[in-house]
Scaffold this active site. Sequence first.
Site, PDB file in Angstrom:
ATOM      1  N   CYS A   9      43.940  39.861  30.877  1.00 47.08           N
ATOM      2  CA  CYS A   9      44.258  40.526  32.152  1.00 47.08           C
ATOM      3  C   CYS A   9      44.785  39.465  33.112  1.00 47.08           C
ATOM      4  O   CYS A   9      45.322  38.452  32.673  1.00 47.08           O
ATOM      5  CB  CYS A   9      43.059  41.300  32.701  1.00 47.08           C
ATOM      6  SG  CYS A   9      41.683  40.300  33.303  1.00 47.08           S
ATOM      7  N   THR A  10      44.634  39.681  34.401  1.00 49.78           N
ATOM      8  CA  THR A  10      45.212  38.759  35.375  1.00 49.78           C
ATOM      9  C   THR A  10      44.287  37.564  35.638  1.00 49.78           C
ATOM     10  O   THR A  10      44.645  36.432  35.355  1.00 49.78           O
ATOM     11  CB  THR A  10      45.525  39.493  36.696  1.00 49.78           C
ATOM     12  OG1 THR A  10      46.373  40.604  36.409  1.00 49.78           O
ATOM     13  CG2 THR A  10      46.218  38.568  37.689  1.00 49.78           C
ATOM     14  N   GLY A  11      43.104  37.834  36.191  1.00 51.19           N
ATOM     15  CA  GLY A  11      42.222  36.744  36.607  1.00 51.19           C
ATOM     16  C   GLY A  11      41.022  36.512  35.713  1.00 51.19           C
ATOM     17  O   GLY A  11      40.232  35.606  35.962  1.00 51.19           O
ATOM     18  N   ASN A  12      40.844  37.345  34.690  1.00 50.83           N
ATOM     19  CA  ASN A  12      39.731  37.240  33.749  1.00 50.83           C
ATOM     20  C   ASN A  12      38.379  37.347  34.449  1.00 50.83           C
ATOM     21  O   ASN A  12      37.419  36.675  34.104  1.00 50.83           O
ATOM     22  CB  ASN A  12      39.839  35.942  32.937  1.00 50.83           C
ATOM     23  CG  ASN A  12      38.919  35.909  31.707  1.00 50.83           C
ATOM     24  OD1 ASN A  12      38.351  34.868  31.404  1.00 50.83           O
ATOM     25  ND2 ASN A  12      38.775  37.010  31.010  1.00 50.83           N
ATOM     26  N   THR A  13      38.317  38.249  35.463  1.00 47.86           N
ATOM     27  CA  THR A  13      37.035  38.490  36.136  1.00 47.86           C
ATOM     28  C   THR A  13      36.642  39.963  36.120  1.00 47.86           C
ATOM     29  O   THR A  13      35.512  40.289  36.464  1.00 47.86           O
ATOM     30  CB  THR A  13      37.066  38.006  37.605  1.00 47.86           C
ATOM     31  OG1 THR A  13      38.094  38.708  38.303  1.00 47.86           O
ATOM     32  CG2 THR A  13      37.269  36.504  37.694  1.00 47.86           C
ATOM     33  N   CYS A  14      37.552  40.861  35.753  1.00 47.19           N
ATOM     34  CA  CYS A  14      37.244  42.297  35.777  1.00 47.19           C
ATOM     35  C   CYS A  14      37.508  42.953  34.420  1.00 47.19           C
ATOM     36  O   CYS A  14      36.600  43.102  33.620  1.00 47.19           O
ATOM     37  CB  CYS A  14      38.058  43.027  36.853  1.00 47.19           C
ATOM     38  SG  CYS A  14      37.849  42.414  38.534  1.00 47.19           S
ATOM     39  N   ARG A  15      38.773  43.305  34.172  1.00 47.59           N
ATOM     40  CA  ARG A  15      39.093  44.135  33.008  1.00 47.59           C
ATOM     41  C   ARG A  15      38.870  43.449  31.668  1.00 47.59           C
ATOM     42  O   ARG A  15      38.175  43.988  30.799  1.00 47.59           O
ATOM     43  CB  ARG A  15      40.544  44.629  33.095  1.00 47.59           C
ATOM     44  CG  ARG A  15      40.754  45.623  34.211  1.00 47.59           C
ATOM     45  CD  ARG A  15      42.220  45.886  34.444  1.00 47.59           C
ATOM     46  NE  ARG A  15      42.851  44.708  35.033  1.00 47.59           N
ATOM     47  CZ  ARG A  15      44.124  44.614  35.368  1.00 47.59           C
ATOM     48  NH1 ARG A  15      44.926  45.632  35.143  1.00 47.59           N
ATOM     49  NH2 ARG A  15      44.609  43.532  35.925  1.00 47.59           N
ATOM     50  N   ASP A 118      43.538  48.236  37.531  1.00 49.24           N
ATOM     51  CA  ASP A 118      42.855  47.038  38.013  1.00 49.24           C
ATOM     52  C   ASP A 118      41.890  47.427  39.139  1.00 49.24           C
ATOM     53  O   ASP A 118      42.317  47.876  40.193  1.00 49.24           O
ATOM     54  CB  ASP A 118      43.869  46.031  38.536  1.00 49.24           C
ATOM     55  CG  ASP A 118      43.246  44.690  38.905  1.00 49.24           C
ATOM     56  OD1 ASP A 118      42.007  44.542  38.817  1.00 49.24           O
ATOM     57  OD2 ASP A 118      44.004  43.787  39.286  1.00 49.24           O
TER      58      ASP A 118
END
Length: 151
Positions: A9-15, A118
């Site tokens: 994903c984008t920041g590797n903190t959620c999805r 997101d």
Amino acid sequence: MKINIYFICTGNTCRSPMAEAILKAKNYENINVRSAGIYAYEGNGMSRNAEEILLQKDIFQSHQSSQFTKSDAQWADLILTMTAAHKEMVINLVEEAKHKTFTLKEYVAMGDGTDIHDPFGGNLQIYEQTYNQLNEAINKLEIKLKLEGKI
């Protein structure tokens, strides 16, 4: 035979860490799972709301964010991104990974678009919606891998 699955994903903190945790919780001995972000800062924890939703579902994990790298792409047998834009970025960075890079929804043939929403900055309800999308996709992934004889 082990299969290495890499969620992006984008920041590797959620999805992607939620997807990683959901699949890991299924306890397949022959599946290795990692996650990373295209624009991740190394060592960040999972977002508080993502962590809370997983805890509500009795999924326990410890997570440190990591940046997507070419060597990780080489490790992976299957790279599953959260959006079409992530897929394009992966392929632009590691062209030889094109044959094994898909959006998660594309790979499991979920017909409602290609992107996983997101939830970043959203409330628990938004995170739960994202969890539900991910859980449905990973259940379909599990079925597909079983049909292909990979698990």
